[in-house]
Design an enzyme around this catalytic site. Structure first.
Site, mmCIF file in Angstrom:
data_model
loop_
_atom_site.group_PDB
_atom_site.id
_atom_site.type_symbol
_atom_site.label_atom_id
_atom_site.label_comp_id
_atom_site.label_asym_id
_atom_site.label_seq_id
_atom_site.Cartn_x
_atom_site.Cartn_y
_atom_site.Cartn_z
ATOM 1 N N HIS A 47 0.817 -1.208 0.000
ATOM 2 C CA HIS A 47 0.000 0.000 0.000
ATOM 3 C C HIS A 47 0.852 1.260 0.000
ATOM 4 O O HIS A 47 0.500 2.259 -0.623
ATOM 5 C CB HIS A 47 -0.925 -0.010 1.223
ATOM 6 N N TYR A 50 4.369 0.486 -3.136
ATOM 7 C CA TYR A 50 4.080 0.185 -4.540
ATOM 8 C C TYR A 50 5.129 -0.764 -5.135
ATOM 9 O O TYR A 50 5.518 -0.651 -6.291
ATOM 10 C CB TYR A 50 4.016 1.480 -5.373
ATOM 11 N N SER A 92 -8.164 4.577 -2.889
ATOM 12 C CA SER A 92 -9.061 3.500 -2.466
ATOM 13 C C SER A 92 -9.129 3.374 -0.952
ATOM 14 O O SER A 92 -8.190 3.725 -0.232
ATOM 15 C CB SER A 92 -8.577 2.166 -3.049
ATOM 16 N N HIS A 93 -10.258 2.866 -0.484
ATOM 17 C CA HIS A 93 -10.418 2.435 0.908
ATOM 18 C C HIS A 93 -11.228 1.148 0.896
ATOM 19 O O HIS A 93 -12.259 1.024 1.557
ATOM 20 C CB HIS A 93 -11.078 3.527 1.748
ATOM 21 N N ASP A 115 -5.634 14.965 1.415
ATOM 22 C CA ASP A 115 -4.640 14.996 0.343
ATOM 23 C C ASP A 115 -4.737 16.286 -0.463
ATOM 24 O O ASP A 115 -3.732 16.780 -0.987
ATOM 25 C CB ASP A 115 -4.843 13.801 -0.604
ATOM 26 N N ASP A 266 -0.169 15.154 5.034
ATOM 27 C CA ASP A 266 -1.301 14.466 5.657
ATOM 28 C C ASP A 266 -0.827 13.180 6.329
ATOM 29 O O ASP A 266 0.022 12.472 5.802
ATOM 30 C CB ASP A 266 -2.327 14.162 4.556
ATOM 31 N N GLU A 310 -3.491 4.940 12.668
ATOM 32 C CA GLU A 310 -4.040 5.681 11.537
ATOM 33 C C GLU A 310 -5.260 6.493 11.971
ATOM 34 O O GLU A 310 -6.221 6.668 11.219
ATOM 35 C CB GLU A 310 -4.366 4.734 10.380
ATOM 36 N N SER A 311 -5.197 6.989 13.214
ATOM 37 C CA SER A 311 -6.246 7.909 13.665
ATOM 38 C C SER A 311 -6.370 9.041 12.652
ATOM 39 O O SER A 311 -5.382 9.495 12.074
ATOM 40 C CB SER A 311 -5.894 8.480 15.039
ATOM 41 N N GLY A 525 -2.642 9.285 -8.358
ATOM 42 C CA GLY A 525 -3.347 8.011 -8.380
ATOM 43 C C GLY A 525 -3.014 7.116 -7.212
ATOM 44 O O GLY A 525 -2.346 7.516 -6.257
ATOM 45 N N SER A 528 -4.336 -0.391 -5.663
ATOM 46 C CA SER A 528 -4.903 -1.255 -4.637
ATOM 47 C C SER A 528 -4.835 -2.691 -5.141
ATOM 48 O O SER A 528 -5.585 -3.074 -6.037
ATOM 49 C CB SER A 528 -6.356 -0.863 -4.339
#
Length: 720
Positions: A47, A50, A92-93, A115, A266, A310-311, A525, A528
């Site tokens: 993730h 890459y 993506s999520h 972002d 971020d 990842e709060s 981009g 995922s």
């Protein structure tokens, strides 16, 4: 907290292969600490690194005169004239949304908004591309309700309009839904902020919400297949708060105006770890952090937990030390945490301390630049078998089958839950082609679209990749916008399988070819991978998000046909039925090849539409469902019937590319035909918009009846 011993089993639980762990030991010359293992696992997972896709991502066209910033930053940036720029990205999520639909989708929106505004841009639009399993699957209903509620709950509260998107259903997504989120924002060209740290001894500042244990290990979880342990992964899903995010954006934008921000990043995937490493790596600096200074909302958090949390609603910034008090005052005003948690250092080190103890001391460049890069073996998807034995169907029956399916009925039940009018600049709402947002205070507007046809990519990844770009191009053209650039969200299965890697490689090649020929460079981009459950992969779904500009002295194409308008078809129709919506929905088949995409014709026909848009009342590109569905959608929107003279199945439901259906006045048609003839562009009159019925040859139905089927189907499936 006593740290566990580092065993090969623990390494495997962190998603690292044995040879990758051996490489870590070689780099640092010793066994890593538990915190260091967590940091490496975060930075070296698929993730964040890459590692399976970098080789091929480098082949994408990313440059053009309109490009200010291409891939590598938080988002891409293009010039839209008048010293203004558009910042946008899609991400993506997927895995979090399958495990915890509401929060997974909500935090996907939150992450993509950060972002954008971390680069100094105020968000003006969001979109989403959603893929769910078949309607009958036991989890589909829960996922649809949760994901849609999560998107609406976050974007509506944050106050940004949702202007477009797409939703599909297919059994390949039964165990792994896709939630792809897009956001765009406006910024003055001289007020763009980047993430590269600069200056030695500069304070590293933590901004926003407090750190908790939610999301610990989320990036690693997103880099693995699902299996029967999926429920154990629920704690790795983050929890979002859109009101905090709104305050964070306002505080960041206010602070940026003071000149206090040197760089800003971020905290997304891998949280504090990834944000700090990326800032240091891009600025060729080291970073030292003192974690006891990190604001936490839970007691006794370990260094491992703080580094991998990842709060949501958090930022990391390098600050001008002379403006510390200004910055602190702004964040206190917005009731947000502001804490100096470290500093930039000249050495290539990533040093993590907690209460005076060194928990990690690693070469920072090795975490980013030395991540594994694989040239994975791949096999080419074999040519699809020739389509045979296609049965002719009554045109109205075929149309009814499409508009009564979850894939091709109206999705108003979804987009009516989203606020598409907030900020009062929306010109075109979701539901018909590209969405349009006016640039506030000007006469310019931006069009947005998201497109992919996974069944095409499954059958022919190269043509399917080209088609995703071409359809995005046509959607922008159809509203009168000049296509400018694109972002991608490349959703695939396990890249360690040559078949899947082959789909990825061939799709990238198709996308590259198309964005080059259509002048739509990829500026940002997300990839995922490992979208599989129990070894069953999703259909390859390389989603393309694209933006186009409608200039100061231009207008959008109105988008509505009027009584007596001619129905004119631009482009050549050969009646391609392989992999079509009709084949899928009516005959329950997925055979034949994907349609070929002639990019020269796509460009030529698109330019023709733009050059003549002043003569066109309405325009719709022809894609899923062919001419029949395009004509119906235009009629439904315009509330006027039509008569199409042809009734053959191939002509009406074929999905040949590079085609548009336009509605125009009789007096304007002559000029359009003359111009098309001079440019050798295929054009023909196929019918007339008139009355209150839909007619194909001798097949007829009332428009009101068809419209009720179209609008009620999705609501009936999901409302209760």
């Amino acid at each position: 907290m006593n740290e566990p011993d580092i065993t090969r089993e623990l390494v495997e639980l962190h998603g690292l292969k044995s040879d990758e762990y051996d490489s870590i030991i070689s780099i640092i010359g010793r066994t890593p600490t538990f915190t260091e293992l967590g940091i490496f696992s975060a930075m070296w997972n698929e993730h964040c690194s890459y590692k399976s896709s970098k080789k091929w991502l480098r082949t994408l066209p990313v440059e053009g005169p309109q490009v200010i910033c291409g891939p590598g930053e938080n988002a891409g940036i293009i010039d839209i004239g008048d010293e203004q720029a558009l910042v946008f990205k899609m991400e993506s999520h997927n895995h979090p949304s399958y495990i915890e639909p509401y929060q997974g989708a909500a935090t996907g929106i939150g992450g993509i908004l950060r972002d954008v505004f971390t680069m100094g841009a105020r968000p003006i639009a969001v979109m989403n591309s959603l893929s769910f399993g078949e309607i009958s699957h036991f989890k589909t209903r829960q996922l649809v309700h949760g994901v849609v509620s999560g998107i609406g709950g976050y974007s509506n509260c944050f106050g940004v309009p949702t202007v477009g998107g797409e939703t599909r259903f297919d059994s390949s997504y039964n165990g792994n839904c896709l939630v792809n989120a897009f956001a765009a924002g406006l910024v003055d060209k001289d007020k763009i902020f980047y993430s590269a740290a600069s200056g030695v001894g500069m304070p590293v500042v933590y901004l926003g919400a407090k750190t908790g244990r939610d999301g610990v290990g989320g990036a690693t979880m997103a880099s693995a297949e699902f299996d029967d342990t999926i429920e154990e992964k629920r704690p790795t899903v983050q929890v979002g708060d859109p009101f905090t995010e709104k305050r964070l954006m306002e505080a960041c934008l206010e602070l940026m105006e003071t000149g206090a921000v040197i760089s800003i990043q971020d905290m997304g995937a891998a949280g504090l770890t990834c944000s700090a490493v990326e800032m240091g790596d891009k600025g060729n600096l080291g970073i030292s952090l003192d974690l006891e200074k990190v604001p936490t909302r839970e007691p006794d958090m370990s260094a491992y937990e703080m580094m991998l949390s990842e709060s949501q609603e958090r930022m990391l910034m390098v600050l001008d030390p002379h403006k510390e008090n200004i910055a602190k005052t702004i964040f206190e005003k917005w009731d947000l945490d502001f804490a100096i948690v470290g500093e930039t250092i000249v050495e290539d080190r990533f040093i993590i301390k907690l209460n005076g103890d060194v928990k990690a001391d690693l070469p920072l460049k090795a975490l980013a630049g030395n991540a594994p890069e694989y040239d994975r073996p791949w096999t080419k998807t074999p040519p699809a078998a020739e389509l045979k034995d296609v049965v002719e169907i009554n045109a109205i029956d075929g149309l009814k089958a499409l508009i009564s399916s979850a894939n091709y009925c109206s999705k108003s039940w979804i987009f009516e839950q989203y606020d598409s009018q907030v900020m009062a600049d929306t010109i075109e709402r979701p539901g018909f082609g590209a969405g349009i947002i006016r640039i506030h205070g000007t006469k310019k507007s931006i069009a947005f679209t998201s497109d992919v046809t996974p069944r095409y990519v499954q059958a022919n990844p190269f043509e399917g990749g080209k088609q995703a770009v071409a359809e995005a191009f046509r959607n922008l053209i159809s509203v009168g916008a000049k296509p400018l650039a694109s972002t991608d969200n490349l959703n695939f299965g396990n890249p360690e399988k040559p078949k899947i890697m082959g789909q990825f490689v061939q799709a990238i090649k198709g996308i590259s070819h198309a964005v080059k020929e259509l002048n739509m460079p990829i500026v940002s981009g997300n990839v995922s991978l490992y979208n599989e459950t129990d070894g069953v992969s999703i259909n390859p779904t390389p989603t393309i998000g694209a933006v186009g500009l409608i200039g100061e002295d231009e207008s959008p194409i109105n988008g509505r046909a009027s009584e007596g308008n001619m129905a004119v078809l631009i482009g050549e129709t050969q009646g391609h039925l392989g992999q079509t919506a009709l084949l899928q929905e009516v005959f329950k088949r997925s055979d034949g090849d994907a349609p070929k995409v002639n990019l020269e014709n796509e460009k030529k026909h698109g330019d023709f539409i733009l050059a003549n848009k002043g003569l066109i009342n309405a325009c719709i590109d022809i894609s899923d469902g062919g001419l029949a569905l395009a004509a119906f959608e235009l009629a439904h929107r315009s509330q006027v019937g039509f008569e199409i003279y042809e009734e053959s199945t191939g002509f009406l439901f074929g999905e040949d590319q590079a085609r548009y259906l336009i509605a125009c006045e009789f007096d304007h048609a002559e000029s359009i035909f003359v111009e098309a003839g001079q440019q050798n562009i295929p054009i023909q009159t196929v019918g007339t918009f008139k009355g209150d019925a839909v007619t194909f040859g001798n097949s007829r139905s009332e428009l009101a009846l068809l419209s009720s089927i179209f609008t009620d189907t999705f609501k009936n499936l999901f409302q209760n």
